[in-house]
Design a protein around this motif. Structure first.
Motif, PDB file in Angstrom:
ATOM      1  N   GLN A 137      35.939  39.728  49.271  1.00 49.94           N
ATOM      2  CA  GLN A 137      36.105  40.926  48.393  1.00 49.94           C
ATOM      3  C   GLN A 137      36.054  42.044  49.461  1.00 49.94           C
ATOM      4  O   GLN A 137      35.362  42.017  50.576  1.00 49.94           O
ATOM      5  N   SER A 138      36.840  42.997  49.032  1.00 55.17           N
ATOM      6  CA  SER A 138      37.182  44.114  50.001  1.00 55.17           C
ATOM      7  C   SER A 138      37.370  45.266  49.577  1.00 55.17           C
ATOM      8  O   SER A 138      37.328  45.530  48.254  1.00 55.17           O
ATOM      9  N   CYS A 139      36.943  46.417  50.231  1.00 58.32           N
ATOM     10  CA  CYS A 139      37.290  47.853  49.452  1.00 58.32           C
ATOM     11  C   CYS A 139      37.293  48.820  50.568  1.00 58.32           C
ATOM     12  O   CYS A 139      37.538  48.531  51.756  1.00 58.32           O
ATOM     13  N   ARG A 186      34.671  52.721  48.064  1.00 60.41           N
ATOM     14  CA  ARG A 186      34.015  51.324  47.504  1.00 60.41           C
ATOM     15  C   ARG A 186      34.371  51.311  45.891  1.00 60.41           C
ATOM     16  O   ARG A 186      33.761  50.437  45.195  1.00 60.41           O
ATOM     17  N   LEU A 190      35.224  47.973  44.347  1.00 59.19           N
ATOM     18  CA  LEU A 190      34.183  46.999  44.063  1.00 59.19           C
ATOM     19  C   LEU A 190      33.905  46.866  42.423  1.00 59.19           C
ATOM     20  O   LEU A 190      33.498  45.965  41.933  1.00 59.19           O
ATOM     21  N   LEU A 191      33.866  48.005  41.783  1.00 58.06           N
ATOM     22  CA  LEU A 191      33.675  47.948  40.282  1.00 58.06           C
ATOM     23  C   LEU A 191      34.863  47.597  39.357  1.00 58.06           C
ATOM     24  O   LEU A 191      34.636  47.634  38.203  1.00 58.06           O
ATOM     25  N   ASP A 192      35.947  47.467  40.094  1.00 54.85           N
ATOM     26  CA  ASP A 192      37.263  47.023  39.381  1.00 54.85           C
ATOM     27  C   ASP A 192      37.861  46.010  40.386  1.00 54.85           C
ATOM     28  O   ASP A 192      38.948  45.758  40.813  1.00 54.85           O
ATOM     29  N   PRO A 193      37.129  44.790  40.289  1.00 51.04           N
ATOM     30  CA  PRO A 193      37.128  43.611  41.245  1.00 51.04           C
ATOM     31  C   PRO A 193      38.622  42.948  41.188  1.00 51.04           C
ATOM     32  O   PRO A 193      38.974  42.274  42.310  1.00 51.04           O
ATOM     33  N   VAL A 194      39.610  43.088  40.185  1.00 53.64           N
ATOM     34  CA  VAL A 194      40.835  42.816  40.448  1.00 53.64           C
ATOM     35  C   VAL A 194      41.468  43.368  41.578  1.00 53.64           C
ATOM     36  O   VAL A 194      42.567  42.985  42.357  1.00 53.64           O
ATOM     37  N   ARG A 195      40.846  44.543  42.014  1.00 53.63           N
ATOM     38  CA  ARG A 195      41.508  45.205  43.031  1.00 53.63           C
ATOM     39  C   ARG A 195      40.714  45.060  44.359  1.00 53.63           C
ATOM     40  O   ARG A 195      40.938  45.699  45.492  1.00 53.63           O
ATOM     41  N   GLN A 241      39.071  41.588  45.208  1.00 55.62           N
ATOM     42  CA  GLN A 241      38.690  40.173  45.647  1.00 55.62           C
ATOM     43  C   GLN A 241      40.253  39.816  45.931  1.00 55.62           C
ATOM     44  O   GLN A 241      41.380  39.744  45.217  1.00 55.62           O
ATOM     45  N   LYS A 272      47.180  38.822  46.654  1.00 56.86           N
ATOM     46  CA  LYS A 272      47.212  40.189  45.895  1.00 56.86           C
ATOM     47  C   LYS A 272      47.964  40.977  46.605  1.00 56.86           C
ATOM     48  O   LYS A 272      48.085  40.842  47.674  1.00 56.86           O
TER      49      LYS A 272
END
Lengths: 270, 270, 270, 270
Positions: free
Chosen positions: C69-71, C75, C78-83, C85, C112
């Motif tokens: 998981q990255s950001c 950050r 992290l709330l739109d995890p398709v972006r 993980q 991704k």
């Protein structure tokens, strides 16, 4: 009393959510077929009683790649093509039931959920896969033509493993695109019982076929086919003993239901 | 006489090709739940007779994201994790049947075919979707912790359209992870008749639930939920009128069959 | 005069469209590593001059699976995890430049596009692949634990072919998670010349590493590794002659740029 | 001294692993184009100095969907079509450089990694997306024909959000398939500096176009276009003020390099 709507699940007040709308379903697409012979005993393994081997050429198998565009009678899927285009690869054998010869799809992979849903209804045992086949194009810069010398590749993968690959080199016009997939389909539709270890709760043998079919000129050619093993698949239990032929054909099809041949209460074997 | 093997399709001599092996099925995963109230009439629309609305809080809805690893009793899928990991988002309401309260999944999306197959057996109306939820991690460089202030996002898309998105900010330990999905499930398993326009050939109302369940500490928090429209989905017919709560919980589950409550011949409505 | 904004392409008035935001980039994830020895000549083949083989254990190779998981610093991903993980599998060797030992990623697959973009910047030669690794979970119903006896699988596929698969059985705590990927990375960043047949327009040797790193307890265990051939990959040119070890570790990392070691005008070989 | 091989990364002893082989690259495919006018100021925003707006019709924009089959000079990709087929959607504007008019792709989405790699080389700012366009087929059961009344849909999504959708109804033969994408392309190729906060390490303005082009009869028709917002995209900063036209055309193309117009040391702006 409330009556939910929808041909398939999920059913709702409007029926709009249904994974698939009611038939008729229409299809336009290209079929690449390789027919070959395997040990008839391996075909027989896949035929639940009371189905038996076809008398003529009982070890004949067709593996077919199809690149489809499809729609329901509203045709609305055609303008949102993520809902109309899909690819599939499937394996067909023949069998006999009550003295009639049927075609039967024993394995099939598709790449969309609506195709899985339609397959459930029709008795095609669909899984997800990654299916690719070379497309013809009017400009040959990066495409074959449907003509002598046109070379087409086709591949199938599932579970991140390649399962099959074929190469077809067109030679000449052909009166047919093969014979294995040429009969009405005899398929099972089965629901295992919900209790642990229970027998099937529902099992039905159904017959279906196209209600409308239009086919372009079929072409035959030289075909190569390689099948690979996988822990979850059994394609390689139908090994190629002899290639019968390879075929390419463009078709338009409508499917609009079938008929029940027998149900569990008639003694249909699971 | 030949008897093909396999819990589900395709059936073969060995049963190895079956899209899913026989239960029991085991699961380890994380659940992010948002519960809210909608107009009870919209819930009632989704309940085929003889199911009726739950008496208590009839408009309560749970939308649940789950990030699963799963396996059959052989556990072999765990070493080939393309066959064991999947994500899902599903919508649960409650209903009453013969005086008992049940939970019922009315919409669900998953991202693997084996999950579709298990859902068919269990009566979950599964479609394919793209489901994502923030993962907790021991190192917070790019992850929340399951602790006060931990923020988790969750999204759902299908057909190349975003259908739902949620944000949950954990506040405190909670005695539960919600109540809407807390009852045995009452689901339909249906096969439409094969003839054009025919009524269902098979319809069964079944009950099932976990045969084993272990849950970690549940957490509750502040939740936001947005639902979007789509030509093929009806999530937005269950609009959020009032958020009840948001929850996070890690769980281990085993599912091993259910029992039949009624079948078509008992007058189960389609 | 107009100055477009954005760390990477596409650049725009706001910079918001950029495939990747500017570093620092943060990561939380789990690493499964298998280290082994191959023929040092095969490692040497992958080292453009002036890089040379590491003096110590020159045939050592690490293949690493990572579930990330990255950001960026906002950050918001992290709330739109398709972006946020993604998964990756990569192959690392060691080399020497100006008397220093470096690690070098020679092959890498991710799932991704933002990971491809970050790799371009960092000199990782990223392709798309399908990468899976078993996840630990607090509930063992369908998951191993990071503890003695925990068994983890990992697989890599690209182009619909499986390229690698590993199984790791944890035995004991370990002071390290291997040594091959333990040095600063020495990577090339290259732009081929735009004219047909032209030499590289840009080539730079860069050094980079984590600007912040936190690692949990490393575990070692027994590892199996299988590499498969493919017409477009050369993993099997680094065959396993001897397994060194297998490792599992959870980490948190920040990456915030590197430094240029040499450029084309300094005589960096293509 | 060792010289690694390969047009692109990863470079190896054989060059076989390269994400893309050296040009020439050949393409056969179908293009669906919608041209429209937006506020020229929004186009200007996307033109880094020294590029300026085209003098004639400066607010003209083309959004183009393309359904491609492609290959290198070996043509081997055509027999493994997972490596040759891809879809893309891209947005083109025009600009002026040194008194010449150029086309310029400002946004583009593709669905394969080799297409990303080719785009990097050519200066197309490619991201991954999900792209679909209706296919014509000789049998109209589920397909339009390239003829008056043929209706084609096209959609674009990225990050699990729909970004654009178009519907084109063919009316008549047309002398062109639009004018916005009709000039040589002027694209930037950029490498941000590796040190945190550094300026670009490499920036080059290049010109390229087809080295061979064959086009079928172009068709024009009535077009609708809807653009949607997204936190990571800026398509909706180019809103449709007036539709110019919609076009469909089948083409064959070869691309074989371009030429450098200016580099960073010539003062190319980032």
């Amino acid at each position: 009393m409330n009556d939910v709507q929808g041909f398939f699940y999920p059913r709702s007040a409007t029926g709009r959510s249904s994974l698939i709308p009611a038939p008729p379903w229409s299809y336009s697409g290209d079929l690449l077929t390789v027919e070959y012979r395997t040990d008839p005993a391996r075909v027989a393994e896949l035929l639940p009683a009371p189905l038996t081997l076809a008398e003529d050429d009982p070890g004949a198998v067709a593996i077919i790649w199809a690149d489809w565009q499809s729609c329901s009678s509203s045709r609305e899927e055609l303008l949102d093509p993520v809902r109309s285009q899909y690819k599939e690869a499937f394996v067909v054998v023949r069998c006999t039931f009550r003295g009639q010869t049927y075609s039967r799809c024993v394995y099939i992979w598709v790449d969309k959920d609506f195709a899985i849903g339609r397959g459930l209804h029709q008795g095609y045992p669909k899984k997800l896969g990654s299916i690719w086949q070379t497309r013809p194009h009017v400009f040959g810069h990066a495409a074959p033509q449907i003509a002598p010398g046109g070379v087409f590749g086709a591949t199938l993968a599932a579970g991140d493993r390649r399962l099959a690959e074929a190469v077809l080199t067109l030679r000449e016009e052909s009166p047919t695109a093969g014979f294995v997939n040429g009969h009405p389909m005899a398929h099972h539709r089965v629901y295992p019982g919900i209790a642990a270890g229970a027998p099937d709760a529902f099992a039905e043998l159904i017959e279906s076929g196209a209600s409308d079919f239009e086919g372009g000129q079929a072409w035959s050619g030289d075909a190569e086919l390689r099948l690979f093993d996988s822990p979850t698949e059994e394609l390689d239990r139908l090994p190629v003993e002899e290639i019968i032929g390879g075929y390419y054909r463009q078709v338009g099809v409508v499917w609009n239901g079938g008929r029940s041949l027998a149900t569990l209460t008639d003694g249909v074997d699971r």
